[in-house]
Design an enzyme around this catalytic site. Structure first.
Site, PDB file in Angstrom:
ATOM      1  N   HIS A 279      -9.855  10.072   1.494  1.00 49.55           N
ATOM      2  CA  HIS A 279      -8.947   9.577   2.537  1.00 49.55           C
ATOM      3  C   HIS A 279      -9.386   9.913   3.945  1.00 49.55           C
ATOM      4  O   HIS A 279      -8.605   9.730   4.885  1.00 49.55           O
ATOM      5  CB  HIS A 279      -7.545  10.162   2.342  1.00 49.55           C
TER       6      HIS A 279
ATOM      7  N   LYS B 234       3.308   8.269  14.417  1.00 44.50           N
ATOM      8  CA  LYS B 234       2.336   8.801  13.467  1.00 44.50           C
ATOM      9  C   LYS B 234       2.109  10.264  13.792  1.00 44.50           C
ATOM     10  O   LYS B 234       2.586  10.754  14.823  1.00 44.50           O
ATOM     11  CB  LYS B 234       1.014   8.030  13.568  1.00 44.50           C
ATOM     12  N   ARG B 235       1.386  10.984  12.896  1.00 41.64           N
ATOM     13  CA  ARG B 235       1.046  12.359  13.217  1.00 41.64           C
ATOM     14  C   ARG B 235       0.301  12.429  14.545  1.00 41.64           C
ATOM     15  O   ARG B 235      -0.419  11.499  14.920  1.00 41.64           O
ATOM     16  CB  ARG B 235       0.172  12.950  12.105  1.00 41.64           C
TER      17      ARG B 235
ATOM     18  N   LYS C  18      -6.221  10.037  17.055  1.00 41.78           N
ATOM     19  CA  LYS C  18      -5.276   8.924  17.076  1.00 41.78           C
ATOM     20  C   LYS C  18      -4.931   8.497  18.505  1.00 41.78           C
ATOM     21  O   LYS C  18      -4.356   7.460  18.738  1.00 41.78           O
ATOM     22  CB  LYS C  18      -4.011   9.288  16.312  1.00 41.78           C
TER      23      LYS C  18
ATOM     24  N   THR D  27      -1.436   3.240   7.491  1.00 38.06           N
ATOM     25  CA  THR D  27      -0.502   2.431   6.721  1.00 38.06           C
ATOM     26  C   THR D  27       0.702   2.064   7.594  1.00 38.06           C
ATOM     27  O   THR D  27       1.360   1.059   7.346  1.00 38.06           O
ATOM     28  CB  THR D  27      -0.013   3.188   5.456  1.00 38.06           C
TER      29      THR D  27
ATOM     30  N   LYS E 163       3.143  -1.390   8.061  1.00 36.87           N
ATOM     31  CA  LYS E 163       4.610  -1.428   8.072  1.00 36.87           C
ATOM     32  C   LYS E 163       5.130  -2.103   9.335  1.00 36.87           C
ATOM     33  O   LYS E 163       6.086  -2.885   9.292  1.00 36.87           O
ATOM     34  CB  LYS E 163       5.178  -0.004   7.940  1.00 36.87           C
TER      35      LYS E 163
HETATM   36  O1  B1N Z   1      -4.489   9.104   4.463  1.00 38.39           O
HETATM   37  C1  B1N Z   1      -3.871   7.837   4.645  1.00 38.39           C
HETATM   38  C2  B1N Z   1      -4.713   6.970   5.558  1.00 38.39           C
HETATM   39  O2  B1N Z   1      -4.045   5.758   5.795  1.00 38.39           O
HETATM   40  C3  B1N Z   1      -4.974   7.698   6.889  1.00 38.39           C
HETATM   41  O3  B1N Z   1      -5.867   6.943   7.656  1.00 38.39           O
HETATM   42  C4  B1N Z   1      -5.558   9.087   6.611  1.00 38.39           C
HETATM   43  O4  B1N Z   1      -5.698   9.774   7.828  1.00 38.39           O
HETATM   44  C5  B1N Z   1      -4.639   9.864   5.685  1.00 38.39           C
HETATM   45  C6  B1N Z   1      -5.428  16.999   4.444  1.00 38.39           C
HETATM   46  C7  B1N Z   1      -4.856  14.674   4.694  1.00 38.39           C
HETATM   47  N1  B1N Z   1      -6.427  11.533   5.167  1.00 38.39           N
HETATM   48  N2  B1N Z   1      -6.466  12.852   4.905  1.00 38.39           N
HETATM   49  C8  B1N Z   1      -5.241  13.313   4.940  1.00 38.39           C
HETATM   50  C9  B1N Z   1      -3.540  14.992   4.468  1.00 38.39           C
HETATM   51  C10 B1N Z   1      -3.147  16.289   4.232  1.00 38.39           C
HETATM   52  C11 B1N Z   1      -4.095  17.294   4.212  1.00 38.39           C
HETATM   53  O5  B1N Z   1      -3.732  18.562   3.962  1.00 38.39           O
HETATM   54  C12 B1N Z   1      -5.810  15.697   4.666  1.00 38.39           C
HETATM   55  N3  B1N Z   1      -4.416  12.307   5.230  1.00 38.39           N
HETATM   56  C13 B1N Z   1      -5.157  11.222   5.365  1.00 38.39           C
HETATM   57  C14 B1N Z   1      -3.665   7.205   3.288  1.00 38.39           C
HETATM   58  O6  B1N Z   1      -4.877   6.800   2.745  1.00 38.39           O
END
Ligand code: B1N
Length: 838
Positions: free
Chosen positions: A373, A564-565, A570, A672, A676
């Protein structure tokens, strides 16, 4: 524990009051639950009591489907997807279950006949915030789609006692508050203590020879933790399928500390209990970063081991031989957070179930599949070897052995390439030694996928390039999707009804059917209705903002939303530069003709991420000045909506005119929220990053506001040597913006407050805000122009919605089923199986 066959119980008819869907029956059941479950009667019931009574009433209706589903899956030993994720950001359950059961209107009427308001009760639910952002929400959308497509599936994760923190804003700064989502109870889950499992941690290993003369390893742990499953039903949309989300809580095993207890060390024993319970205490609030903390690794092995042991239990219960584990289950790893599954499944098969290495390895690879991801280097998980060994000594041995075999394979394919061996090894030996979890996941899985076309391409070319060269056949793309049930039907009933009145409601399950809306794009009456609905929703948000923030907003202004976060990549601060640009234009020429805008922000920053928190402070500081400057005359408003959550997102997406998707190209894996917003009729201003690329391809470039450097241009610029100061000196408006911040204009004259942010932009600007600034401003100017032509804007909005069909999570799940999981649907008939088969 054994299940006891009891034909008397099996022959019981489930009473009508627990399943009936008529308004009368729902009313009766509601009052019954208020009395017998909540222990209250109307005179003294609180709003929460009413919410609970309604939740139980709905849960009863789920249970019938849930049990039928479980019976059929068990009887047929159906192939099952096991979705392993450290996060499930489910959002409130009540409304979603009403939609999926198809009883929203009946329940609304039932509670209203009892003098209550459904919206009020929905508002009462504390959502389970067991995720940070996109990754956790994606897991939730996928559960919805798997149930809707009647795919047997289990979601496995952690039942965090404290989910993502609640965000307050004090003096413009983010303040974190613990999220006590369980304090009023959780009516949606059922604990299943009979399926508890034990997880070992720490200690050491010993080699021995077994009775067949084979070399074996025994792990003597320092600590054992008990995992107790809590199950939540996941109902599909208008199907009878109710799958399971199984979340594990950590407890101290009763027996383990009896030694300490009996020797009188009562506090020592209680201490050990607290240490165990810590494992499921709190969600790590980092999105896109990893810090190598011991507790986090312990959480990962905890839920992964519990889940794999649970799958093995199911395999045995269904009389499937363990050698066919991979035929019964396919295990999808949601990022590397559950990647320890590679070593843990090997350990369970070899150490606990006497299997040989080669067979165990073949089963492991055939069972596991890995989704990446992120492209951010700081997010790739690595564990210091010393930490890893102290917590998981046996797993480290297994990883060394996997690595040995793997590197032999690499040598065979690329002889004499020692640099490649070093790069690909599961162990990073460049300095302090680390275990590389992404490499472990790649080697141990039969499939590796990215989450948008561009992201997968960049994985292949860059982050996982060596693995792509080694195993090209493992790589595939699965572009993310979102569920139209929660993010349209539930959250935007007005637009849902308008659409369904024109094209029927097949689009709710087959989102591509939205295409039929194109036939109405020239229908003035339809366009008028479209616009009035957006306007009505904006009015609702105006009222909310007035109440929450005390800011009055012009409902005719462009609602320009970035939700978003908070993360530098971003680029919420690029958005801030635009706001100040417009503000400067007004200050220079108070009578300037500007299309009114309301800038709305929502999102949390990781508590330890100083720069992200400073950006939040900057936005709130800009809001204070801009919203109160008489020169602005209500043409600009800036609103920071605190404590962004799924509940909140559902309110925000439908009200947006403009969706900000402005990450530096090559950084956002997919996104995502972009989907939405567009699904709810917002137009997008965005870079060619993540799934934006595909959204633009679908809706048409003429209906999308694209700007900025592409990913290859970003690399090229950085390779040439990027000098942000050059942009500052040569761009008059940009310079004025930066100088305005530096002057203390937004900080009561304090010139130091935002200095760290400005210094980082002027001297590094890692995410190329200055390089993209002019393109962004020009594009925003164009947005303002186009918005003035209301007919054109409406047309673009309709075409966006009509062409969003690809971005349903149903499509994503169908692709996973076909290309990775090799799984078919199992439709559930109601009623055939609750009675015992004689
Ligand atoms: O996953 C989403 C994507 O749509 C986003 O672009 C992407 O940023 C997000 C460590 C993550 N990637 N990595 C994380 C979350 C929690 C953590 O402790 C990494 N989140 C994303 C769905 O594919």
């Amino acid at each position: 524990m054994q299940t006891v066959p009891n034909h008397q119980v099996e022959n019981l008819q489930i009473e009508d009051d627990r399943t009936g869907l008529s308004v009368e029956c729902l009313k009766r059941a509601f009052l019954d639950n208020l009395f017998y479950v909540q222990g209250k009667f109307p005179k003294i019931a609180t709003k929460n009591d009413y919410y609970m009574a309604l939740a139980y009433t709905v849960r009863d209706r789920l249970l019938q489907r849930w049990i039928n589903t479980a019976v059929i899956y068990t009887e047929r030993a159906s192939r099952t997807v096991s979705y392993l994720s450290a996060e499930f950001l489910m959002g409130p359950h009540l409304g979603n279950n009403l939609v999926n059961l198809g009883i929203y209107d009946q329940v609304k009427q039932a509670v209203s006949e009892l003098g209550l308001d459904l919206e009020d009760l929905l508002e009462q639910e504390e959502e389970p915030g067991l995720g940070n952002g996109g990754l956790g929400r994606l897991a939730a959308c996928y559960l919805d789609s798997m149930a809707t497509l009647e795919i047997p599936s289990l979601g496995y994760g952690i039942r965090y006692e404290f989910g993502i923190f609640d965000q307050d804003i004090r003096d413009g700064w983010q303040v974190e508050i613990t999220d006590k989502w369980l304090h009023c109870g959780n009516p949606w889950e059922i604990a299943r203590p009979e399926w508890e499992v034990y997880v070992k941690l720490g200690g050491h290993t010993e080699a021995y020879t077994d009775e067949h003369g084979r070399y074996r390893v025994r792990w003597i742990p320092y600590q054992v933790v008990k995992g107790v499953p809590h199950d939540t039903p996941i109902l599909g949309y208008k199907t009878n399928t109710a799958n399971t989300l199984r979340l594990w809580t950590a407890e101290a095993p009763e027996s383990f500390d009896f030694g300490a207890f009996n020797s009188g060390d009562y506090l020592g024993a209680v201490q050990a209990k607290m240490v165990s319970e810590n494992l499921s205490k709190v969600l790590y609030p980092n999105d896109d970063s990893s810090q190598g903390k011991r507790l986090r690794l312990a959480q990962q092995i905890f839920f992964v081991s519990c889940s794999l042991q649970d799958m093995i239990r199911i395999v045995f219960r269904q009389n499937v031989p363990l050698e066919k584990f991979h035929e019964k289950f396919v295990v999808q790893l949601n990022d590397t957070h559950p990647a320890i599954a590679v070593a843990e499944l090997m350990r369970l098969l070899i150490d606990e179930h006497d299997m040989g290495w080669d067979q165990a390895w073949s089963i492991t690879q055939k069972s596991l599949a890995y989704t990446n991801h992120t492209l951010l280097p700081e997010a790739l998980e690595r564990w210091p070897i010393s930490l890893f060994r102290s917590l998981l000594p046996r797993h480290l041995e297994i990883i060394y052995e996997i690595n040995y075999h793997f590197l032999e394979e690499v040598k065979a394919k690329f002889p004499g390439d020692s640099d490649r061996l070093r790069r690909m090894s599961l162990i990073d030996e460049s300095g302090e030694k680390y275990v590389r979890m992404a490499h472990l996941a790649c080697v141990g899985s039969h499939s590796i996928n990215g989450v948008a076309a561009l992201h997968t391409k960049l994985l292949q070319q860059d982050v996982l390039r060596d693995f792509y060269q080694m195993y090209p056949e493992k790589f595939n793309n699965k572009t993310n999707g979102v569920t139209p049930r929660r993010f349209m039907v539930l959250s935007n009933p007005r637009l849902t009804n308008l659409i369904s009145s024109k094209i029927g409601d097949s689009w709710i399950k087959h989102l591509k059917d939205l295409k039929k809306l194109e036939a109405f794009v020239d229908d003035p009456e339809f366009c008028h209705q479209w616009r009035s609905i957006k306007s009505a929703i904006k009015h609702d948000l105006v009222a909310y903002i007035q109440k929450q923030n005390g800011i009055s907003v012009n409902p005719d202004s462009i609602f320009d939303i970035q939700a978003k976060r908070f993360h530098e990549y971003k680029r919420q601060h690029l958005n801030a530069l635009h706001i100040i640009t417009l503000y400067n234009r007004i200050k220079a020429n108070p009578d300037i003709d500007i299309t009114p805008r309301t800038f709305i922000f929502g999102g949390k920053a990781a508590p330890g991420y100083y720069m992200a928190k400073l950006i939040i402070k900057l936005l709130n500081s800009i809001a204070d000045v801009v919203n109160n400057d008489p020169d602005v005359r209500d043409r600009l408003k800036v609103v920071f909506l605190k404590d962004y959550s799924v509940k909140f997102a559902q309110r925000v997406y439908p009200a947006a005119d403009l969706s900000e998707q402005i990450s530096m190209a090559g950084k956002e894996a997919s996104g995502t929220g972009n989907m939405k917003f567009a699904l709810n009729g917002a137009l997008t201003i965005g870079t060619l990053d993540g799934a934006n690329v595909e959204i633009r391809d679908e809706v048409g470039a003429e209906n999308f506001f694209i700007f900025g450097l592409t990913a290859p241009e970003v690399y090229a610029l950085k390779a040439r040597g990027y000098r942000p100061l050059d942009y500052y000196h040569s761009n008059r408006e940009l310079k004025a913006v930066i100088d305005r911040i530096a002057s203390g204009h937004f900080s009561h004259g304090d010139t130091q407050l935002f200095k760290p942010l400005l210094d980082s932009l002027l001297h590094r600007d890692e995410y190329l805000l200055f390089a993209d600034y002019q393109a962004y401003i020009d594009c925003q100017d164009n947005v303002s122009q186009v918005y003035r032509d209301r007919d054109r804007w409406t047309r673009m909005s309709i075409l966006n919605v009509a062409r969003m069909g690809k971005f349903s999570s149903d499509r994503s799940i169908r692709d996973y089923c076909q290309d990775i999981w090799n799984i078919q649907s199992v439709p559930i008939e109601l009623g055939e199986c609750i009675q015992a088969k004689e």
